[in-house]
Design a protein around this motif. Structure first.
Motif, PDB file in Angstrom:
ATOM      1  N   ALA A  97       0.864  -1.182   0.000  1.00  0.00           N
ATOM      2  CA  ALA A  97       0.000   0.000   0.000  1.00  0.00           C
ATOM      3  C   ALA A  97       0.895   1.224   0.000  1.00  0.00           C
ATOM      4  O   ALA A  97       1.935   1.241   0.664  1.00  0.00           O
ATOM      5  CB  ALA A  97      -0.898   0.003   1.229  1.00  0.00           C
ATOM      6  N   LEU A  98       0.495   2.263  -0.704  1.00  0.00           N
ATOM      7  CA  LEU A  98       1.334   3.445  -0.839  1.00  0.00           C
ATOM      8  C   LEU A  98       0.529   4.684  -0.471  1.00  0.00           C
ATOM      9  O   LEU A  98      -0.668   4.776  -0.769  1.00  0.00           O
ATOM     10  CB  LEU A  98       1.834   3.520  -2.284  1.00  0.00           C
ATOM     11  N   MET A  99       1.187   5.605   0.184  1.00  0.00           N
ATOM     12  CA  MET A  99       0.537   6.851   0.576  1.00  0.00           C
ATOM     13  C   MET A  99       1.553   7.945   0.331  1.00  0.00           C
ATOM     14  O   MET A  99       2.688   7.858   0.809  1.00  0.00           O
ATOM     15  CB  MET A  99       0.188   6.764   2.047  1.00  0.00           C
ATOM     16  N   ASP A 100       1.139   8.959  -0.400  1.00  0.00           N
ATOM     17  CA  ASP A 100       2.068  10.032  -0.722  1.00  0.00           C
ATOM     18  C   ASP A 100       1.397  11.328  -0.325  1.00  0.00           C
ATOM     19  O   ASP A 100       0.253  11.565  -0.713  1.00  0.00           O
ATOM     20  CB  ASP A 100       2.375   9.988  -2.222  1.00  0.00           C
ATOM     21  N   TYR A 101       2.041  12.131   0.494  1.00  0.00           N
ATOM     22  CA  TYR A 101       1.346  13.336   0.976  1.00  0.00           C
ATOM     23  C   TYR A 101       2.318  14.486   1.231  1.00  0.00           C
ATOM     24  O   TYR A 101       3.501  14.286   1.453  1.00  0.00           O
ATOM     25  CB  TYR A 101       0.575  13.012   2.254  1.00  0.00           C
ATOM     26  N   ASP A 102       1.762  15.686   1.138  1.00  0.00           N
ATOM     27  CA  ASP A 102       2.455  16.847   1.698  1.00  0.00           C
ATOM     28  C   ASP A 102       1.373  17.633   2.424  1.00  0.00           C
ATOM     29  O   ASP A 102       0.281  17.115   2.667  1.00  0.00           O
ATOM     30  CB  ASP A 102       3.202  17.647   0.634  1.00  0.00           C
ATOM     31  N   GLU A 103       1.647  18.865   2.771  1.00  0.00           N
ATOM     32  CA  GLU A 103       0.688  19.587   3.598  1.00  0.00           C
ATOM     33  C   GLU A 103      -0.656  19.738   2.889  1.00  0.00           C
ATOM     34  O   GLU A 103      -1.700  19.811   3.536  1.00  0.00           O
ATOM     35  CB  GLU A 103       1.270  20.970   3.975  1.00  0.00           C
TER      36      GLU A 103
ATOM     37  N   ASN B 172      -2.276  11.235  -1.528  1.00  0.00           N
ATOM     38  CA  ASN B 172      -2.512  10.318  -2.630  1.00  0.00           C
ATOM     39  C   ASN B 172      -2.356   8.902  -2.078  1.00  0.00           C
ATOM     40  O   ASN B 172      -1.296   8.521  -1.626  1.00  0.00           O
ATOM     41  CB  ASN B 172      -1.441  10.619  -3.699  1.00  0.00           C
ATOM     42  N   GLU B 173      -3.437   8.118  -2.058  1.00  0.00           N
ATOM     43  CA  GLU B 173      -3.371   6.773  -1.481  1.00  0.00           C
ATOM     44  C   GLU B 173      -3.589   5.717  -2.544  1.00  0.00           C
ATOM     45  O   GLU B 173      -4.506   5.818  -3.357  1.00  0.00           O
ATOM     46  CB  GLU B 173      -4.431   6.619  -0.392  1.00  0.00           C
ATOM     47  N   LYS B 174      -2.745   4.695  -2.575  1.00  0.00           N
ATOM     48  CA  LYS B 174      -2.912   3.600  -3.527  1.00  0.00           C
ATOM     49  C   LYS B 174      -2.741   2.283  -2.793  1.00  0.00           C
ATOM     50  O   LYS B 174      -1.848   2.146  -1.971  1.00  0.00           O
ATOM     51  CB  LYS B 174      -1.829   3.670  -4.609  1.00  0.00           C
ATOM     52  N   THR B 175      -3.590   1.296  -3.128  1.00  0.00           N
ATOM     53  CA  THR B 175      -3.396  -0.012  -2.507  1.00  0.00           C
ATOM     54  C   THR B 175      -3.089  -1.017  -3.591  1.00  0.00           C
ATOM     55  O   THR B 175      -3.374  -0.799  -4.772  1.00  0.00           O
ATOM     56  CB  THR B 175      -4.657  -0.454  -1.735  1.00  0.00           C
ATOM     57  N   ASN B 176      -2.502  -2.144  -3.168  1.00  0.00           N
ATOM     58  CA  ASN B 176      -2.169  -3.220  -4.109  1.00  0.00           C
ATOM     59  C   ASN B 176      -1.310  -2.749  -5.270  1.00  0.00           C
ATOM     60  O   ASN B 176      -1.594  -3.061  -6.428  1.00  0.00           O
ATOM     61  CB  ASN B 176      -3.434  -3.893  -4.627  1.00  0.00           C
ATOM     62  N   VAL B 177      -0.298  -2.006  -4.979  1.00  0.00           N
ATOM     63  CA  VAL B 177       0.604  -1.562  -6.032  1.00  0.00           C
ATOM     64  C   VAL B 177       1.747  -2.577  -6.163  1.00  0.00           C
ATOM     65  O   VAL B 177       1.913  -3.465  -5.333  1.00  0.00           O
ATOM     66  CB  VAL B 177       1.185  -0.167  -5.726  1.00  0.00           C
TER      67      VAL B 177
ATOM     68  N   CYS C  39       5.918   1.863  -7.200  1.00  0.00           N
ATOM     69  CA  CYS C  39       6.400   2.681  -6.081  1.00  0.00           C
ATOM     70  C   CYS C  39       7.568   3.571  -6.504  1.00  0.00           C
ATOM     71  O   CYS C  39       7.769   4.656  -5.962  1.00  0.00           O
ATOM     72  CB  CYS C  39       6.882   1.787  -4.934  1.00  0.00           C
ATOM     73  N   LEU C  40       8.348   3.076  -7.445  1.00  0.00           N
ATOM     74  CA  LEU C  40       9.613   3.685  -7.776  1.00  0.00           C
ATOM     75  C   LEU C  40       9.535   5.189  -8.081  1.00  0.00           C
ATOM     76  O   LEU C  40      10.319   5.965  -7.521  1.00  0.00           O
ATOM     77  CB  LEU C  40      10.237   2.911  -8.946  1.00  0.00           C
ATOM     78  N   PRO C  41       8.592   5.649  -8.927  1.00  0.00           N
ATOM     79  CA  PRO C  41       8.586   7.082  -9.273  1.00  0.00           C
ATOM     80  C   PRO C  41       8.437   7.999  -8.056  1.00  0.00           C
ATOM     81  O   PRO C  41       8.941   9.126  -8.058  1.00  0.00           O
ATOM     82  CB  PRO C  41       7.393   7.228 -10.212  1.00  0.00           C
ATOM     83  N   PHE C  42       7.760   7.504  -6.986  1.00  0.00           N
ATOM     84  CA  PHE C  42       7.519   8.362  -5.825  1.00  0.00           C
ATOM     85  C   PHE C  42       8.806   8.688  -5.073  1.00  0.00           C
ATOM     86  O   PHE C  42       8.869   9.630  -4.311  1.00  0.00           O
ATOM     87  CB  PHE C  42       6.525   7.686  -4.870  1.00  0.00           C
TER      88      PHE C  42
ATOM     89  N   SER D 182      11.568   9.888  -6.002  1.00  0.00           N
ATOM     90  CA  SER D 182      12.239  11.147  -6.320  1.00  0.00           C
ATOM     91  C   SER D 182      11.347  12.364  -6.090  1.00  0.00           C
ATOM     92  O   SER D 182      11.786  13.498  -6.226  1.00  0.00           O
ATOM     93  CB  SER D 182      12.742  11.103  -7.768  1.00  0.00           C
ATOM     94  N   LEU D 183      10.068  12.152  -5.733  1.00  0.00           N
ATOM     95  CA  LEU D 183       9.183  13.303  -5.473  1.00  0.00           C
ATOM     96  C   LEU D 183       9.558  13.960  -4.143  1.00  0.00           C
ATOM     97  O   LEU D 183      10.024  13.291  -3.231  1.00  0.00           O
ATOM     98  CB  LEU D 183       7.725  12.836  -5.394  1.00  0.00           C
ATOM     99  N   PRO D 184       9.328  15.260  -4.017  1.00  0.00           N
ATOM    100  CA  PRO D 184       9.656  15.948  -2.752  1.00  0.00           C
ATOM    101  C   PRO D 184       8.646  15.636  -1.647  1.00  0.00           C
ATOM    102  O   PRO D 184       8.931  15.877  -0.476  1.00  0.00           O
ATOM    103  CB  PRO D 184       9.608  17.431  -3.131  1.00  0.00           C
ATOM    104  N   THR D 185       7.498  15.102  -1.997  1.00  0.00           N
ATOM    105  CA  THR D 185       6.483  14.757  -0.987  1.00  0.00           C
ATOM    106  C   THR D 185       6.956  13.546  -0.167  1.00  0.00           C
ATOM    107  O   THR D 185       7.851  12.825  -0.567  1.00  0.00           O
ATOM    108  CB  THR D 185       5.162  14.385  -1.677  1.00  0.00           C
ATOM    109  N   VAL D 186       6.283  13.371   0.990  1.00  0.00           N
ATOM    110  CA  VAL D 186       6.601  12.215   1.842  1.00  0.00           C
ATOM    111  C   VAL D 186       5.855  10.993   1.312  1.00  0.00           C
ATOM    112  O   VAL D 186       4.650  11.070   1.062  1.00  0.00           O
ATOM    113  CB  VAL D 186       6.201  12.480   3.305  1.00  0.00           C
ATOM    114  N   THR D 187       6.569   9.881   1.117  1.00  0.00           N
ATOM    115  CA  THR D 187       5.946   8.666   0.609  1.00  0.00           C
ATOM    116  C   THR D 187       6.057   7.564   1.656  1.00  0.00           C
ATOM    117  O   THR D 187       7.128   7.325   2.200  1.00  0.00           O
ATOM    118  CB  THR D 187       6.665   8.185  -0.665  1.00  0.00           C
ATOM    119  N   TRP D 188       4.916   6.947   1.953  1.00  0.00           N
ATOM    120  CA  TRP D 188       4.928   5.831   2.904  1.00  0.00           C
ATOM    121  C   TRP D 188       4.483   4.577   2.172  1.00  0.00           C
ATOM    122  O   TRP D 188       3.366   4.477   1.698  1.00  0.00           O
ATOM    123  CB  TRP D 188       4.018   6.154   4.083  1.00  0.00           C
ATOM    124  N   ILE D 189       5.379   3.612   2.079  1.00  0.00           N
ATOM    125  CA  ILE D 189       5.052   2.352   1.428  1.00  0.00           C
ATOM    126  C   ILE D 189       4.953   1.290   2.510  1.00  0.00           C
ATOM    127  O   ILE D 189       5.903   1.091   3.286  1.00  0.00           O
ATOM    128  CB  ILE D 189       6.150   1.966   0.416  1.00  0.00           C
TER     129      ILE D 189
END
Lengths: 353, 353, 353, 353, 353
Positions: free
Chosen positions: D32-38, D42-47, D52-55, D57-64
């Protein structure tokens, strides 16, 4: 007395959320304020957070005492007014803290456990006391209204001792000192109780004693749990390089430090004593068993052989010459008496009688 | 012997208040003064604080011994005259201090526990000794008049050894040394007592032994409580960089340090021995129980079957052919004797007899 | 074997007074001298202190072995001749020292405890060995004449190994090494003894075992008391920056250090084993009690009901129809046998038989 | 609950080989993936790993969040994508790790043990949670799908608290915090269980209690084994100078550190309580035995003498004058009653009745 | 399994003398050699010391495995050829070393204890493994020929993993790793054994269990004795600044370090479990005793009073009116049955039946 606080109540909540943990001891949060310098004392009771605020900037020493920590809004009010970190606020309202001292630069935060003799069957009551020590103010948070700090209030009013001539650091010291002194009061009470118990257990062991012993041990563990970190906290205060703690207070902190060590030693000694009471209890049980067994053995050993003798002459054989003898019956009695006397002498020799 | 001092007496009082804590051992405080250098000795007894004052500025070594600490005015007198910090004064009159050494710059303050063999049933008596070590003076405060320091007085008068050639640091060392030596005297007495107890318990365990064992353990705890910090205090003296302690005294302090470690080791060994006496006591109880049970079992196992046999031929059935036999009765006796002999052989085999 | 030395003998004496403490093991103090370098060996026995003196300034290695420490004048003689500090002299004659190493700049002072297998019932004998290690000499003080250092003497004479090519530091190392090796000899003897005891206790627990167990424990405590500080002393030698200890000796000291740790581990293991033998002893007692109780219960449970049956038909009621029956008596026997067989089966099921 | 993991499964394999050790708790690994900033979440399940890889390099916080660690290929996929050291990968799939924190420069690696209340008879379930904390991402590996992190997910979505305003370090803190909070939940459950057990054991000791006690002790050992190193790991995080942990998170880590200490203290207390329950159990057994023995002794002591008396007058001697007396029989009854009454009074005095 | 090695064998010998201590496990010392780099592997078995020598100067990694340490000449041969310090040689042939790591500059010397599951009744066998780690060679000395290092040999030949690409430090690491992995194999076997024992003891305590428990404890002590210093040795390797240990091996050493800690924790847990099995054993004994006593008490309490009743009506008084009654006999039976039923109800109430 529970061995732990309900931490689980907070599981799943975001950190920094103010949740009162602990029993609610007072209905109404009461705030008392005392402002003094060497010349004047100004005392106010039942003030609001807002009324406290102007004293913060005065050069005089201000002591704000808050009784009751269950009203989140009051704590948040102080938090805002005195710029207290959210985690510190959270700690103040959560009564399950370990004693500690934290240097937050603008102020020092101290958590203590105040021990007072219990009211009913409880041996003692434990209450969390938080202190915020600022440049010229001390805020103390208690769980309930108590008269523990009463004598300090009197001392300030009367102007005896050094307190009126000293700053907020000395005030904080006297508060901590009075908390530590209360440990001695409770421990002496428990010491007497344990010594009584020891007497009782030696004479007449009873399963109920066991419960008291285990209870005492548990209370010692609880006390130890609150004093060990207290020692560290005071040691931290002593070594602290915070400008909030002046040099003159150093020897006084050394003195409380010594006291906490004495409290710890006393607790360890009482634990040891409780353990040895358990040993006495168990060996008293064995002793009693031994005595019961001796009685049984003596009775059985004397009478079973005699019963056998009587049984022999109760047999119905046709040809039993003894039965015909004139002196048969008295002779049997003589044998019976001789056997019992020999038995008794034997038991006397073994010191069973 | 109480496990703790009445600290609670002070709860609520402002710090620095002089309150005598402890028993009052002497009626009248007595001050004895001894002033000496390599050539002369000047001894005075029953002097007042004021009479002591002039000696402070003399280059000779002055030893002031104060017997009795319950008279607050005397201590305050010394406090003023020798410029002693109020907390130190408070410690001197409060007999519940932990041994410690404090460097107060102008003087060193040492608290010790003097152990002397007890008079009646008490195994030992404990007395607080405070030392103020100045540049050329030592003030010693004892709780009661005793002859512990008598031999030192004699040594000074006779001029034997190094003492007259040395300064106040060496004098302080000899005082501490004589306090530590007294521990050995008491511990050796206790060691012999415990060994006697061990003999007794092995032969004839008695519930009263239990009390003695627990008492011994408790006394060991008390002694340990006073020696552990003593070790730290002496170690502090050794490492101290105070100009009041000269280099020449260093090896001597190392020697006392070794002695305190030996005291500690002896105490631990006696505690261990007391514990093992408890083990012996408990297993002696089990042994005794075993013996009681064996007696019961042997008696019951032999006579219950015999009684049964006798019972059988006590029955009143009309048709019991054995009863009519001429040799019935002797045969029964033969059976009875055979059974008992077999039983006894059986018990012998199991080593119960 | 006493748990402590008579320190109390010295209470009240000025420090630095030479007083022999300990038993007097030899009548006459004997001094043996050995002087060697790579080429020559010079051995002298029964020399006087004065005869030793000239060897001090020779570049060869001189080993002076003094057997007997009770003659104060001999020690004082060496003290003067080799410039030994009075406190060191006091330690040499006082057999109650803890093992230690002291760097006195001109020389190193080492105290050791030499353990040798005991002669009669004593498991081991303990003797204090003091070493004075100078630039090119070693003086060893023993309490009694023994052959512990004999093999070293032989090695020097034969010139085997490194000893003749090395300095006084290597000589000191070999002396300490041979002392440590003796611990293994004693511990192995005790290990075998304890294992035998364990066998015995499991089969046939006897109160006398208890005494042996406690004795072993006590001896382990005594040994531990002498090895723990030995480890520190050797560790001190290793880390010492004294020029008296050359770099080449370093690995050898590391080797003895390892050995002392192994001695300590073995002692701890033997203590543990002694404790577990006590556990076995106590549970063997319980086992025996269980067995005794089972015998009693089986005997009583089988025969008491049978006796009751016999008792019933021993009653003298006029109207007891069974008594008149022809088969009454055999039927009673059948009942008796049936009951006992059922009982025995029941006990078999419970695995009591 | 096993006391150890099957390490032996790996013996002989080259290090760095990925081998799943532990039970397989889920069929399918779910990511499951969750990507957020203030501002955005952005929530995704079953990825898949690739998604996951593109997240990264994003400046947002990514929780896998990865549920299930038995699929070696998935872990290897993450290892490659996020550049994770082979040994760290090995640790992630091997469920027998000790909690620890390792600074791998690019990322921090934390292993934790998540404790959740057990489902059936198990008191708790233990699951290994691994965290990879990178500059702006956190990857968490769980053994099974659980709702432990559910509330954190909700908090992120709702944007309450500081979480959305903070970086990956704060996210990692909240994950660790929720793991630690779960310890309190389990420990409180166990605390209540032990207190119930104590009640039960005191009243009615039963061999089955023993099993429960030992089980509790073992679970405490297991918990302690997982919390002690956790404390070190958190302490390591606090003191870490890694740029991945910002200053603002410091006080929060201090807070969890305090919590782990409280967990440890609670565990120690529960162990202590379990031990004292064992003491109570054993002495309850002794008490019961005492009672059984008393009943036996009272019955036997009263009736055995009476049976003897009856036996005497059952003898068949010709000349037994008492048998002829008219009042013989009643007198015997009077004797019998008197004897029993005296016996009962005697037992009452000894407090056996 | 002996608790100690025969150190005493060496007492009195000069240090540095090579004396084989330990059992002789193989007849013939066998030397196997393996020389490899990334491309080639060269394996030779049954080589002589002389044949090994040329490989020393090759840039490839050379692993020399020596099985059997009792042949002093072989060890001396290696000592000479590879310039090994005499004390290290002595340690290699003396099987009683504590695990340790020593930095001898030219090479590192590591001693380990290899644990393998025992063959007959022995739970495990212990063998000393010494490693000499040079710049491009590793010499391993084993007490006996074993297949422990077989899988490493295979791995080298097959070229799997990192081993062929790495230096002698990595080879040494894999050797140590395989030794540590074997601890897990043995400990898991013991864990299962102890759990079985616990089951057995709870149901049916038997004196033989006691022996097994004590044996297990002793083995745990032996294992602990070999693992604690192993941990230190590995920690020493990790922190070592020797150029012989490259940076790349660091994390791998960290991994073994973790494993040794887990081994230690498992050992402590098994010791704890063995202790609790002893507790269970002892309380099972008490339980059994309780049961035996209950049976006795129930039998005796029911039948002794009944026998008394029968005895009363067995008396031969002339005037016993009951004997004449027609319903006397049945009434007695009714009384007997009533008494027994009441007794049984009473015992039921006390939960004895």
């Amino acid at each position: 007395m529970k061995l732990y606080n309900k931490h689980s109540k907070k599981a799943g909540l975001p950190p920094g959320t103010l949740v009162h943990v602990g029993e609610k001891h007072v209905e109404q949060v009461r705030i008392a304020l005392m402002d003094y310098d060497e010349k004047n004392v100004n005392e106010k009771t039942n003030v609001t957070v807002e009324e406290c605020l102007p004293f913060k900037s005065l050069p005089t020493v201000t002591w704000i005492n808050v009784s009751g920590i269950h009203d989140i809004r009051v704590i948040e009010g102080f938090g805002k007014a005195f710029n207290i970190h959210p985690l510190v606020q959270e700690n103040i309202v959560h009564a399950g803290q370990r004693p500690k001292m934290e240097d937050m630069e603008d102020y020092l935060y101290i958590v203590l456990k105040l021990i007072t003799p219990g009211k009913n069957e409880e041996v003692f009551e434990m209450e969390q006391v938080s202190l915020i020590i600022g440049a010229n103010y001390v805020i103390s948070f208690q769980e309930k209204e108590g008269d523990v700090f009463h004598s300090i209030r009197e001392r300030i009013k009367s102007g005896k001792g050094r307190i009126r001539k000293s700053g907020s650091d000395y005030l904080a010291y006297t508060l901590v000192d009075s908390v530590v002194d209360n440990y001695f009061v409770v421990l002496e009470g428990m010491g007497e109780k344990i010594e009584d118990l020891q007497e009782e257990v030696l004479g007449n062991p009873d399963p109920s004693n066991l419960n008291v012993i285990q209870n005492t041990k548990r209370q010692m563990i609880l006390l130890r749990k609150s004093v060990w970190p207290l020692r560290e906290a005071i040691s931290g205060l002593r070594r602290s390089e915070s400008p909030l703690i002046g040099d003159a207070v150093g020897p006084y902190l050394g003195d409380i430090y010594d006291h906490t060590i004495q409290v710890i030693e006393t607790i360890e000694m009482l634990r040891d004593t409780a353990s040895s009471v358990l040993d006495i209890y168990l060996s008293s049980l064995s002793n009693k068993m031994n005595e019961v067994m001796k009685v049984l053995t003596i009775m059985a050993s004397i009478f079973i052989p005699l019963t056998f003798i009587a049984g022999v002459y109760g047999m119905n054989f046709k040809f039993m010459p003894e039965l015909e003898w004139k002196w048969g019956y008295p002779v049997v009695w003589i044998v019976i008496i001789t056997v019992s006397v020999l038995m008794i002498i034997g038991f006397r020799r073994r010191k069973w009688l």
